[in-house]
Write a protein that holds these residues in place. Sequence first.
Motif, PDB file in Angstrom:
ATOM      1  N   UNK A 101     -39.181 112.270 -18.258  1.00 41.44           N
ATOM      2  CA  UNK A 101     -38.290 112.849 -19.273  1.00 41.44           C
ATOM      3  C   UNK A 101     -38.731 114.227 -19.723  1.00 41.44           C
ATOM      4  N   UNK A 102     -40.025 114.426 -19.840  1.00 36.88           N
ATOM      5  CA  UNK A 102     -40.534 115.603 -20.543  1.00 36.88           C
ATOM      6  C   UNK A 102     -40.984 116.711 -19.609  1.00 36.88           C
ATOM      7  N   UNK A 103     -40.929 117.905 -20.136  1.00 39.05           N
ATOM      8  CA  UNK A 103     -41.471 119.050 -19.423  1.00 39.05           C
ATOM      9  C   UNK A 103     -42.936 119.244 -19.788  1.00 39.05           C
ATOM     10  N   UNK A 116     -38.666 124.097 -30.136  1.00 42.93           N
ATOM     11  CA  UNK A 116     -37.577 124.411 -29.219  1.00 42.93           C
ATOM     12  C   UNK A 116     -37.314 123.282 -28.246  1.00 42.93           C
ATOM     13  N   UNK A 117     -36.118 123.273 -27.698  1.00 40.06           N
ATOM     14  CA  UNK A 117     -35.689 122.168 -26.830  1.00 40.06           C
ATOM     15  C   UNK A 117     -36.511 122.084 -25.549  1.00 40.06           C
ATOM     16  N   UNK A 118     -37.101 123.192 -25.120  1.00 42.96           N
ATOM     17  CA  UNK A 118     -37.899 123.164 -23.887  1.00 42.96           C
ATOM     18  C   UNK A 118     -39.227 122.436 -24.088  1.00 42.96           C
ATOM     19  N   UNK A 119     -39.683 122.322 -25.342  1.00 42.82           N
ATOM     20  CA  UNK A 119     -40.979 121.704 -25.621  1.00 42.82           C
ATOM     21  C   UNK A 119     -40.844 120.296 -26.200  1.00 42.82           C
ATOM     22  N   UNK A 120     -39.765 120.040 -26.943  1.00 39.03           N
ATOM     23  CA  UNK A 120     -39.589 118.720 -27.569  1.00 39.03           C
ATOM     24  C   UNK A 120     -39.603 117.597 -26.534  1.00 39.03           C
ATOM     25  N   UNK A 121     -40.029 116.414 -26.968  1.00 37.83           N
ATOM     26  CA  UNK A 121     -40.202 115.293 -26.048  1.00 37.83           C
ATOM     27  C   UNK A 121     -39.350 114.091 -26.446  1.00 37.83           C
ATOM     28  N   UNK A 122     -39.028 113.289 -25.442  1.00 40.94           N
ATOM     29  CA  UNK A 122     -38.438 111.960 -25.609  1.00 40.94           C
ATOM     30  C   UNK A 122     -37.272 111.926 -26.596  1.00 40.94           C
ATOM     31  N   UNK A 123     -37.361 111.075 -27.631  1.00 38.99           N
ATOM     32  CA  UNK A 123     -36.234 110.893 -28.552  1.00 38.99           C
ATOM     33  C   UNK A 123     -35.907 112.182 -29.310  1.00 38.99           C
ATOM     34  N   UNK A 124     -36.935 112.985 -29.636  1.00 37.89           N
ATOM     35  CA  UNK A 124     -36.685 114.251 -30.337  1.00 37.89           C
ATOM     36  C   UNK A 124     -35.879 115.204 -29.458  1.00 37.89           C
ATOM     37  N   UNK A 126     -33.820 114.349 -26.961  1.00 39.81           N
ATOM     38  CA  UNK A 126     -32.454 113.827 -26.816  1.00 39.81           C
ATOM     39  C   UNK A 126     -31.621 114.108 -28.063  1.00 39.81           C
ATOM     40  N   UNK A 127     -32.234 113.940 -29.217  1.00 41.17           N
ATOM     41  CA  UNK A 127     -31.537 114.153 -30.488  1.00 41.17           C
ATOM     42  C   UNK A 127     -31.103 115.614 -30.624  1.00 41.17           C
ATOM     43  N   UNK A 128     -32.001 116.541 -30.341  1.00 37.39           N
ATOM     44  CA  UNK A 128     -31.679 117.967 -30.486  1.00 37.39           C
ATOM     45  C   UNK A 128     -30.725 118.421 -29.383  1.00 37.39           C
ATOM     46  N   UNK A 129     -30.932 117.920 -28.185  1.00 36.61           N
ATOM     47  CA  UNK A 129     -30.022 118.288 -27.078  1.00 36.61           C
ATOM     48  C   UNK A 129     -28.591 117.871 -27.405  1.00 36.61           C
ATOM     49  N   UNK A 130     -28.422 116.695 -27.989  1.00 31.92           N
ATOM     50  CA  UNK A 130     -27.072 116.213 -28.322  1.00 31.92           C
ATOM     51  C   UNK A 130     -26.418 117.087 -29.388  1.00 31.92           C
ATOM     52  N   UNK A 445     -30.723 115.413 -16.372  1.00 29.62           N
ATOM     53  CA  UNK A 445     -30.352 115.578 -17.785  1.00 29.62           C
ATOM     54  C   UNK A 445     -31.143 116.669 -18.502  1.00 29.62           C
ATOM     55  N   UNK A 446     -32.257 117.087 -17.928  1.00 29.81           N
ATOM     56  CA  UNK A 446     -33.058 118.130 -18.598  1.00 29.81           C
ATOM     57  C   UNK A 446     -32.877 119.486 -17.903  1.00 29.81           C
ATOM     58  N   UNK A 447     -31.717 119.711 -17.325  1.00 27.13           N
ATOM     59  CA  UNK A 447     -31.446 121.013 -16.721  1.00 27.13           C
ATOM     60  C   UNK A 447     -31.164 122.044 -17.811  1.00 27.13           C
TER      61      UNK A 447
END
Length: 503
Positions: A101-103, A116-124, A126-130, A445-447
């Motif tokens: 899932x994570x970068x 930032x969205x490039x660093x956030x992980x897992x549920x965080x 997904x929440x911010x991406x949405x 999903x993490x494109x």
Amino acid sequence: MLDLLPFSPTWVLVGLLAVLAYLYLVWPYSTFKNLGIPGPKPVPLFGNYLSYGKGVGQFDKECYKKFNKVYGIFEGRQPILVVGDLELVKDITVKESNIFTNRRVFEGQGEILGNGITILKDADWKRVRSAISPTFSSGKLKQMAVVVGKCADNFVGNLDENAKQGAMFDLKELSGAYTMDVISGTAFGVDVDSLHDPNHPFVAHAKKLFDFNLFNPFVIVLFLFPQLAKVFERVGISLLPTKVLNFFCAAVDNVIDMRDSNEDEAKRVDFLQLMLKAHNKELDKDVPKDIVKHGVSKKEIKGNAVLFWVAGYETTANTISLTAYNLALNQEAQDRVIQEVDAIIEKRGKLDYEAVNEMHFLEMCVNETLRMFPAAQRFDRVCKEDAEVKGLHIPAGTIVNVPAYAIHYDEDIWPEPEKFKPERFSKEEKEARDPYAYLPFGAGPRNCVGMRLALMELKFALAKALQKVRFVTCDKTVIPVRIKNTLGNQIEGGMWLRVEART
């Protein structure tokens, strides 16, 4: 007892420390050998980092070919599993995305981008991406197209002036001003107009952020000793210039204050307003990790706004410049684009969102440019738990790199990969090719979340330009173009071209 030794105790201690230091330096280098995965031989302390001197893309191409697409390398003592096999790429980025899932997180980027969205992980993440994703729906892009079109008109106005003067100019400078104006207008409702003021503080600060070199001593130290990043951060030193990040952070604060005090501004439908609508004040406090979170925090709004502002500037500007360069070197392809632009505008009466989406050959030229010069030469995922992927054992914690640049130059997938051939992206060729052979925006999903806006910006700028002018080379055009030794598509020395008014 020590008196019986043939050497003094001091020398014994020195020798013991030397052995322990050596073991510390080389201990991780058995990682891939134990897994039965080949790779280039690492050098103590540096691993394979020194091989990046020939260019990361070139190093990846050589290893990809020599080790049959799957191999292990080391950045300092950090093991990196490189996976170029397309079936494995698909499984890692899509089928097993819940495990990958994570970068990878590069420490030392500071608190602002740390949210930032490039660093956030897992549920965080997904929440911010949405919260961010609705910004790039077709409806929202259609609304943004009006702003993009106006910025493109200003861009073409500058090209017109250069055409009249017959001047050689750096297209990267103009493209950077254009993309800065687009991102400021579409995401934040801010009229920067750096096309008429090339030294605007926004552009000046953005340039400083991308003054990045893999062989900068500070960067090397962080790659070799990543644990030092937090120490540097405490004394105010970070991987990215703090003053630049603070400048954009202050700019975001100003826009937010303006939205709070002006009802009309708060009615905007853009990136920042969607984030503000998703703001959950409870997340601004310390929230227990086991609590399900909704919305976004103030820090996440600011972190992603700054990220969006700076990330939207550089890569798109480079791609506009590189596409124009390819068209200048391939006049027959440029003729086809011009014919397409003219025909669609004659049919529709104007160049708008629908019109640029009908320009299929122009899109083919952009796609081929992104194949040759992907905005990210690599992208990565981190394995959260032990996994078996197509018989390949990947231990928990492994950083997995996908070498997009090397895949884009695989001769078995792309015959004559050094040549500019837009026809590779015809409907028939795309359908016959594995979709994971083309990875300029990552995969799964993490494109890249801003992919659709970037492509719209590119097509608007080029289509509007080719209505009026054509791109040609000049005495200062560097052929072949030189790309900086970074992980992206930054152009060395600018993109010097001329434009000629169409007759």
